[in-house]
Design a protein around this motif. Structure first.
Motif, PDB file in Angstrom:
ATOM      1  N   ASN A 209       0.816  -1.259   0.211  1.00  0.00           N
ATOM      2  CA  ASN A 209      -0.062  -0.013   0.076  1.00  0.00           C
ATOM      3  C   ASN A 209       0.788   1.150   0.099  1.00  0.00           C
ATOM      4  OD1 ASN A 209      -2.568  -1.557   0.036  1.00  0.00           O
ATOM      5  ND2 ASN A 209      -2.518  -1.649   2.226  1.00  0.00           N
ATOM      6  N   SER A 210       2.012   1.209   0.818  1.00  0.00           N
ATOM      7  CA  SER A 210       2.726   2.374   0.956  1.00  0.00           C
ATOM      8  C   SER A 210       3.350   2.737  -0.296  1.00  0.00           C
ATOM      9  CB  SER A 210       3.653   2.320   2.312  1.00  0.00           C
ATOM     10  OG  SER A 210       3.173   2.107   3.235  1.00  0.00           O
ATOM     11  N   SER A 211       4.070   1.655  -0.906  1.00  0.00           N
ATOM     12  CA  SER A 211       4.731   1.734  -2.256  1.00  0.00           C
ATOM     13  C   SER A 211       3.873   1.935  -3.432  1.00  0.00           C
ATOM     14  CB  SER A 211       5.380   0.336  -2.592  1.00  0.00           C
ATOM     15  OG  SER A 211       6.285   0.048  -1.466  1.00  0.00           O
TER      16      SER A 211
ATOM     17  N   ILE B 226       8.126  -6.157  -4.413  1.00  0.00           N
ATOM     18  CA  ILE B 226       7.453  -5.029  -4.888  1.00  0.00           C
ATOM     19  C   ILE B 226       8.012  -4.561  -6.190  1.00  0.00           C
ATOM     20  CG2 ILE B 226       7.847  -2.253  -4.141  1.00  0.00           C
ATOM     21  CD1 ILE B 226       5.957  -3.935  -2.470  1.00  0.00           C
ATOM     22  N   ALA B 227       9.495  -4.761  -6.431  1.00  0.00           N
ATOM     23  CA  ALA B 227      10.047  -4.386  -7.864  1.00  0.00           C
ATOM     24  C   ALA B 227       9.341  -5.123  -8.839  1.00  0.00           C
ATOM     25  CB  ALA B 227      11.395  -4.813  -7.484  1.00  0.00           C
TER      26      ALA B 227
ATOM     27  N   ASN C  82       6.733  -3.363 -11.536  1.00  0.00           N
ATOM     28  CA  ASN C  82       7.427  -3.275 -12.892  1.00  0.00           C
ATOM     29  C   ASN C  82       8.703  -2.328 -12.553  1.00  0.00           C
ATOM     30  OD1 ASN C  82       8.293  -4.265 -15.261  1.00  0.00           O
ATOM     31  ND2 ASN C  82       7.041  -2.582 -16.381  1.00  0.00           N
ATOM     32  N   LEU C  83       9.407  -2.331 -11.481  1.00  0.00           N
ATOM     33  CA  LEU C  83      10.480  -1.701 -11.339  1.00  0.00           C
ATOM     34  C   LEU C  83      11.760  -2.544 -11.280  1.00  0.00           C
ATOM     35  CD1 LEU C  83       9.279   0.208  -7.911  1.00  0.00           C
ATOM     36  CD2 LEU C  83       8.979   0.950 -10.235  1.00  0.00           C
ATOM     37  N   LYS C  84      12.881  -1.732 -11.513  1.00  0.00           N
ATOM     38  CA  LYS C  84      14.396  -2.212 -11.622  1.00  0.00           C
ATOM     39  C   LYS C  84      14.745  -2.696 -10.277  1.00  0.00           C
ATOM     40  CE  LYS C  84      15.831  -0.297 -15.926  1.00  0.00           C
ATOM     41  NZ  LYS C  84      16.599   0.635 -16.581  1.00  0.00           N
TER      42      LYS C  84
END
Length: 399
Positions: free
Chosen positions: A60-62, A88-89, A93-95
Motif C-alpha cells: 500500500n505504501s509503495s 515490490i520491484a 515493474n521496477l528495476k
C-alpha cells in the motif's frame, strides 16, 4: 526518466551518501529499530517508518509513493527486506532485486536441492525434525551442522557430532525456525566472496578470508585479504562461484558467497543476495570501490567510474565468550591511536549485558585496520591488527 529510487530495510548514513554520488533521490522505508542509523534525514526525498516485513502494508505504501513521486527502482541490502523488496520491484515493474534469485538463496534447502544435481556442488544434507533424524545423519556423515532453512546472520547455526546432546542443539535451532536443515561439516579455511552480477555477467568485487568463532557456533570474527593463496587456487574459487551463480540462474544482483577450501577444493557453505555484513565498507578499503553506487548504476544503466586505491585490510570484531555484565573496557584508545585504524565502532558500554557469541548480533563492534602498498609488507596487516585486538580488555561480572 526521474531520478527517484526506493530503498527498503536497514541502511546507514554512509550508505545513503554513497548512493547519492549518483545524484539520485532516495525514498527510504525502514523500521523503528533501524531509523536511528540514518541521522541526516534531510538528504532523503521521503522517509517512512514502519514494519516493512508486513507485505500488505508495504504494498500500500509503495503504491502511494509510486503515484506521488514516480520511482524507477527498488533496492534492499538487508536480509529482512530482500524478499519483500524484490516482490515490490516485480509487482510494480521496477528495476532492482530479482525475486527468483532471492527466493532460491533465502531457502537453504531449495538451494541445496538445485545444486545437488551437479556433482561438484553436492554435499550430504537433509531436512530433520527429530533427534533420531539428527543421530542417523551424523552416524552416517560424521560432524555436521544444523541450520534453519530461512535464517541469516548465523542465527540458529550449531555444530552436532557423535555422542553429543542432539536435543539441546535441536531446541536451539528451533528457536530460529521450524524447518531445519542438516549438512555435513566442511573442513578447511573459510573465505567470503562478494560478486556483482549484471545480465548474467559476473564480476568479483573482493575475496576475503574469514576467521570463525569457536564451535559449536560459527560466527565471523574477522575478515582479511592478507592471505597466501596461489593464483591457481584463486582461479578455482572464481570459477566455482561463477558456476554456482550460473547453476542457480542468478543473473543480477550482489551475491555474498561463503566457501571453505577442503583439500584445496572450494565447497559452498552459504549464499545470500546482498553484500555480507558491513561488506560495503570493507570493499571500499580493499579496492577503493564503493559497491552500492556501482551496483545501482549498473542496474539503472548509468555511468559510474572510480579510481582504485591500493589497500590491504584486516577487519576484527570485538567479542567475548563470557556471559555477563560489562564492568570495564580497556584498550579502545590504544586501537584508535594507531594511524592504520581507519574505522571503529563499539557497543561496549559499562552495564551492557553480553552473551557468548552465537550470532552476528552478539558481536560488540569492530575496527578496520588498513595498510597500503602491501607488496613489501606481506602478512603484516593481519598480524598488526591482531596485536591491536589483543590489547582490548573486557571485564565482565558473571550472571
Amino acid at each position: 526518466m526521474n531520478n527517484n529510487i526506493l530503498i527498503i530495510g536497514r541502511v546507514t548514513d554512509e550508505m545513503i551518501k554513497d548512493i547519492q554520488l549518483l545524484e539520485l533521490n532516495v525514498i527510504l522505508i525502514t523500521s523503528e529499530q533501524e531509523v536511528n542509523l540514518v541521522r541526516d534525514r534531510d538528504v532523503l526525498l521521503d522517509l517512512l517508518v514502519f514494519d516493512y516485513t508486513q507485505l500488505d502494508q508495504l504494498m500500500n505504501s509503495s503504491r502511494i509513493l509510486l503515484k506521488k513521486y514516480g520511482i524507477q527502482a527498488a533496492f534492499s541490502f538487508s536480509e529482512e527486506a530482500l524478499f519483500n523488496t524484490a516482490f515490490i520491484a516485480e509487482f510494480f515493474n521496477l528495476k532492482g532485486n530479482d525475486i527468483d534469485s532471492v527466493r532460491k538463496t533465502q531457502n537453504k534447502y531449495l538451494m541445496r536441492r538445485i545444486l545437488a544435481n551437479h556433482k561438484e556442488f553436492s554435499l550430504p544434507y537433509k531436512l530433520v525434525k527429530t533427534i533420531d533424524d539428527i543421530g542417523s545423519f551424523v552416524e552416517e556423515n560424521g560432524k555436521s551442522v544444523l541450520k534453519p532453512i530461512g535464517a541469516y546472520a548465523s542465527k540458529g547455526v550449531i555444530e552436532v557430532n557423535k555422542g553429543e546432546n542432539y536435543n539441546n542443539a535441536l531446541k536451539y535451532t528451533n528457536c530460529y525456525g521450524s524447518e531445519i536443515l542438516i549438512e555435513k561439516y566442511i573442513y578447511g579455511r573459510s573465505f567470503s566472496i562478494d560478486i556483482l552480477s549484471l545480465n548474467g555477467s559476473h564480476d568479483i568485487l573482493v575475496i576475503l578470508e574469514r576467521k570463525i568463532s569457536e564451535a559449536p557456533y560459527y560466527v565471523t570474527t574477522a575478515y582479511t585479504n592478507d592471505f597466501d593463496l596461489s593464483k591457481e587456487t584463486l582461479g578455482l574459487i572464481k570459477d566455482y562461484c561463477f558456476k554456482i551463480l550460473n547453476t542457480l540462474n542468478i543473473q543480477q544482483g550482489i551475491s555474498h558467497i561463503e566457501i571453505k577450501l577442503e583439500n584445496n577444493q572450494p565447497k559452498l557453505i552459504e549464499l545470500q543476495m546482498r553484500p555480507g555484513g558491513r561488506m560495503h565498507k570493507i570493499i571500499t578499503y580493499v579496492s577503493g570501490e564503493k559497491i552500492l553506487p556501482k551496483y545501482i548504476a549498473s542496474v539503472l544503466d548509468m555511468p559510474y567510474s572510480f579510481v582504485p586505491v591500493d589497500n590491504k585490510v584486516s577487519v576484527f570484531f570485538f567479542y567475548s565468550n563470557v556471559k555477563g555484565c560489562i564492568i570495564s573496557v580497556k584498550g579502545i584508545n590504544n586501537i584508535l591511536s594507531n594511524k592504520s585504524v581507519v574505522f571503529l565502532t563499539s557497543k561496549m558500554k559499562i552495564g551492557t549485558q553480553i552473551n557468548r557469541i552465537q550470532s552476528t548480533k552478539d558481536r560488540l563492534g569492530y575496527f578496520i585496520h588498513c595498510k597500503r602498498n602491501m607488496e613489501n609488507q606481506s602478512k603484516k596487516c593481519y598480524k598488526e591488527g591482531l596485536y591491536l585486538l589483543n590489547q582490548l580488555e573486557i571485564e565482565v561480572e558473571s550472571i
